[in-house]
Write a protein that holds these residues in place. Structure first.
Motif, PDB file in Angstrom:
ATOM      1  N   GLY A 120      -3.487   0.257   5.895  1.00 11.15           N
ATOM      2  CA  GLY A 120      -2.071   0.551   6.085  1.00 11.15           C
ATOM      3  C   GLY A 120      -1.740   0.834   7.534  1.00 11.15           C
ATOM      4  N   ARG A 121      -2.602   1.590   8.203  1.00 12.23           N
ATOM      5  CA  ARG A 121      -2.356   1.910   9.607  1.00 12.23           C
ATOM      6  C   ARG A 121      -2.404   0.659  10.474  1.00 12.23           C
ATOM      7  NH1 ARG A 121      -6.415   5.923  12.401  1.00 12.23           N
ATOM      8  NH2 ARG A 121      -7.532   3.972  12.703  1.00 12.23           N
ATOM      9  N   ALA A 122      -3.379  -0.221  10.206  1.00  5.71           N
ATOM     10  CA  ALA A 122      -3.470  -1.474  10.961  1.00  5.71           C
ATOM     11  C   ALA A 122      -2.218  -2.323  10.751  1.00  5.71           C
ATOM     12  CB  ALA A 122      -4.711  -2.249  10.530  1.00  5.71           C
ATOM     13  N   MET A 123      -1.694  -2.311   9.546  1.00  5.35           N
ATOM     14  CA  MET A 123      -0.491  -3.083   9.240  1.00  5.35           C
ATOM     15  C   MET A 123       0.719  -2.522   9.975  1.00  5.35           C
ATOM     16  SD  MET A 123       0.267  -5.740   7.270  1.00  5.35           S
ATOM     17  CE  MET A 123      -1.024  -5.716   6.023  1.00  5.35           C
ATOM     18  N   ILE A 124       0.903  -1.224   9.932  1.00  6.42           N
ATOM     19  CA  ILE A 124       2.062  -0.591  10.570  1.00  6.42           C
ATOM     20  C   ILE A 124       2.036  -0.797  12.077  1.00  6.42           C
ATOM     21  CG2 ILE A 124       3.138   1.643  11.090  1.00  6.42           C
ATOM     22  CD1 ILE A 124       3.758   0.666   8.291  1.00  6.42           C
ATOM     23  N   GLN A 125       0.842  -0.771  12.669  1.00  5.76           N
ATOM     24  CA  GLN A 125       0.740  -0.900  14.122  1.00  5.76           C
ATOM     25  C   GLN A 125       1.135  -2.279  14.628  1.00  5.76           C
ATOM     26  OE1 GLN A 125      -3.277   0.380  14.842  1.00  5.76           O
ATOM     27  NE2 GLN A 125      -2.674   2.521  15.112  1.00  5.76           N
TER      28      GLN A 125
END
Length: 692
Positions: free
Chosen positions: A353-358
């Motif tokens: 999720g963090r990789a996607m948001i970034q």
């Protein structure tokens, strides 16, 4: 004799700040010769009424013994402690087969007394206690074993976080004289309370993404997890500053040499590595690199099971951090533990999720990132950092995507941030997110309070510095904002949005050449530098400003500023619109300004989001005072919020809004006047004009 007096006759009097002491109701000091009995009682006194698991206590106090022996030692210790207290007529311990606690009615101590006084708004009592306690740590001079010492470090951080939160709420609720007294007293314990504290770092480090070589397969983001854990542990070491994650990711993708990356990021050292995953084992290589020469000055290889990694991230433990610090000639300062998850699936979903948001790739990408975070929290609802990440994802969705549900996203962000803080009150990022939401509720005074709280908890976080700086800018306090803005830029030097804020700060301070330099840096990073033409106009270069803004039309007319609910423009319509906009904003011609004001009046009446940035920002920049004040009186959301920092640029026509006869009434309506009365008036309005 009333109930309170009866309870006092059978109460322990405990001192937790400084050296731990307990006294009988008579005032006689109770000497506990058994060191672990003293520590056991101290542990229980920190949170009276909160039951602690007996097995956990046994492991904490007798970490060097097998569990059956430790549990037997705890049993004997409890018996001794109960007998000792009963000698003084005190029956304070609540003991069951599984848990132990202190009866809160049988305890009087400095910590609980201070917290009760803060909650009851007893200003004199709070001030006296804070001045008496000063900066003495909880259970000063106590050390037993690594597990206990780590637990105590964590408790100290959490207790101070609770005190800061309580004090902030008390200050918000108090009348001005009492609030000022409380603020001054708070500095007895927290010297940098509401003050910029530029930290001198001996080493600046960029933690590069690790390569993962996987013999197993599947979506298991182990390398990201190792970097995440290293980042958190190193951030807690005094003397180390970490480059912001956004800048590191951008630079690492360019394929530069290690010295080139270090120079771009402005760091003295780099950490690189790789992770190899096999069926039952992981192998990690970590290397510390001299940024100037690109040479390796320390490296190590670590082996362990997947279970070992998830059981408290032990594979990136004290030895690794100590070795890195030793290579940097630094002394290790223990970082508080964070409320992470031990569930592999939840952690993998969090990292995905963090990789996607970034990526910041639009509404679809944001929605997928939010979905992944929510899946992680379904597995582990106690995962505090995931709650903070989810809160940030909602705020970023509201601020950077063409959403018609911006207030709803902000509300969800606040709910998630509050949940994170219940689980872990040290989460500075969560406080900064709450601050953004307070603006949407027309409570900028509370927003600034939250931003200061975020900075107190995490002054090294670039986003936290940035959000505090921006909050001060929205309130017209550019001089006070500058050090926080510069700190954000220093920490995240390849993150274009920081330069937008820096340009706005310099414009507000009348430093137009510096504003141009910040705008040009934003452009060189590939971002639409909308503050550059503003700075060029401020310098009097109207023709260049018109050309610069028109040159941004592809960025601004398609992706960055496309209003929600509106289809993309075709090329001809886009070019015609931006020709009118560029002339209206930057030509200096009043007829062109009037024509563009009329156009955005029409857009305000017709668009699905009448408060969108594409209307709010030009209204401010053209000094279209009535429309600007109407928009922000009716709706402040995370996307149009940053337009408020431009109110304070003292050039025509922008300054027409703050010079409008109805401006102070507008400022009072949206909560700005309350913030100024509490924190000081803005640079351009040094005192309340209503009393002048």
């Amino acid at each position: 004799m009333n109930q309170t007096q009866l309870e006092a006759l059978n109460s322990i009097e405990a001192t937790l700040f400084g050296e731990f002491r307990i006294a009988a109701p008579s005032g006689e000091i109770i000497e506990l010769t058994d060191r672990r009995a003293s520590l056991l009682l101290a542990i229980l006194c920190i949170e009276p009424g909160h039951s602690m698991d007996r097995e956990a206590l046994a492991r904490l106090l007798w970490a060097d013994r097998f569990l059956p022996q430790a549990k037997a030692s705890l049993r004997q210790c409890l018996l001794k402690l109960q007998r000792k207290l009963m000698e003084h007529g005190i029956d304070a311990l609540v003991v069951s087969r599984a848990e132990v606690s202190v009866n809160p009615d049988s305890l009087r101590c400095d910590l609980s007394g201070l917290e009760a006084a803060i909650a009851a708004a007893e200003t004199d009592h709070v001030v006296g206690e804070l001045l008496s306690i000063g900066n003495r740590p909880l259970l000063q001079g106590v050390s037993l074993n690594p597990s206990f010492d780590e637990w105590l470090t964590d408790r100290r951080v959490h207790v101070d976080a609770r005190l800061r939160s309580g004090l902030s709420e008390a200050i918000r609720s108090a009348a001005k004289p009492a609030a000022e007294r409380l603020t001054e007293a708070a500095r007895a314990r927290f010297p940098s309370y509401r003050a910029f504290n530029r930290i001198t770092h001996q080493a600046t480090i960029a933690l590069l993404p690790f390569q993962q070589i996987d013999a197993v397969g599947g979506n298991f983001f182990l390398a990201d997890g190792i970097v995440d854990e290293l980042s958190t542990r190193l951030a807690g070491v005094g003397g180390i500053a970490l480059a912001g994650r956004s800048s590191v990711a951008a630079v690492a993708a360019q394929g530069d040499t290690l010295p080139q990356m270090a120079q771009t990021l402005g760091v003295s050292h780099l950490i690189e590595g790789e992770v190899r995953r096999r069926e039952q084992e992981i192998e990690i290589r970590i290397a510390l690199i001299n940024g100037q020469t690109g040479t390796e000055i320390w490296s190590d290889r670590l082996n362990g099971s997947i279970e070992h990694f998830f059981d408290g991230r032990k594979i990136i433990g004290t030895n690794v951090i100590a070795a890195i610090c030793s290579a940097l000639c630094l002394t290790v300062t223990p970082a508080p533990s964070r409320k992470m998850t031990r569930d592999r699936d939840a952690y993998a979903l969090y990292l995905q999720g963090r990789a996607m948001i970034q990526r910041i790739g639009g509404a679809d990408v944001s929605a997928k990132g939010i979905e992944l975070y929510e899946q992680a929290l379904e597995i582990d609802p106690e995962f505090a950092e995931c709650w903070t990440a989810l809160a940030d994802a909602h705020i970023m969705t509201a601020a950077t995507t063409p959403s018609l549900e911006r207030i709803e996203h902000s509300t969800k962000a606040a709910e998630c941030a509050k949940r994170a803080l219940v689980l872990d009150p040290t989460q500075g990022q969560a406080f900064s997110i709450l601050g953004i939401h307070e603006w949407t509720q027309f409570r900028p005074a509370d927003a600034l309070e939250m931003a200061f709280e975020a900075y107190a908890r995490d002054p090294n976080d670039a986003d936290v510095c940035s959000r505090l700086g921006s909050c001060l800018l929205y309130l017209g306090k550019a001089r006070e904002a500058l050090p926080y803005v510069e700190a954000a830029v220093d920490r995240d030097p390849v993150y274009a949005r920081n330069y937008a804020m820096l340009a706005s700060t310099w414009l507000s301070l009348g430093e137009y050449e510096k504003a141009c330099a910040a705008g040009e840096r934003m452009s060189s990073l590939g971002a639409p530098a909308i503050w550059l033409p503003l700075a060029q106009m401020a310098k009097g270069d109207f023709e260049q400003a018109v050309q610069s803004h028109y040159g941004l039309r592809v960025h601004l007319g398609t992706t960055i500023m496309r209003p929600p609910g509106m289809p993309p423009m075709d090329d001809a319509a886009r070019d015609a619109y931006f020709q009118i906009a560029a002339q209206g904003l930057y030509s200096g011609e009043e007829t062109a300004r009037t024509a563009y004001c009329q156009m955005i009046d029409g857009l305000h009446a017709a668009m699905p989001d009448p408060y969108d940035t594409s209307i709010a920002l030009p209204a401010i920049w053209m000094g279209h005072s009535e429309l600007a004040m109407k928009i922000y009186s009716e709706c402040i959301h995370p996307a149009n919020l940053y337009g408020l920092m431009s109110l304070w640029i003292d050039i025509d026509p922008i300054n027409r809004t703050i010079r409008h006869p109805g401006f102070i009434e507008f400022a009072e309506r949206i909560g700005m006047v309350e913030a100024w009365e509490r924190f000081g008036w803005p640079d351009l309005i040094p005192r309340d004009p209503r009393t002048a």
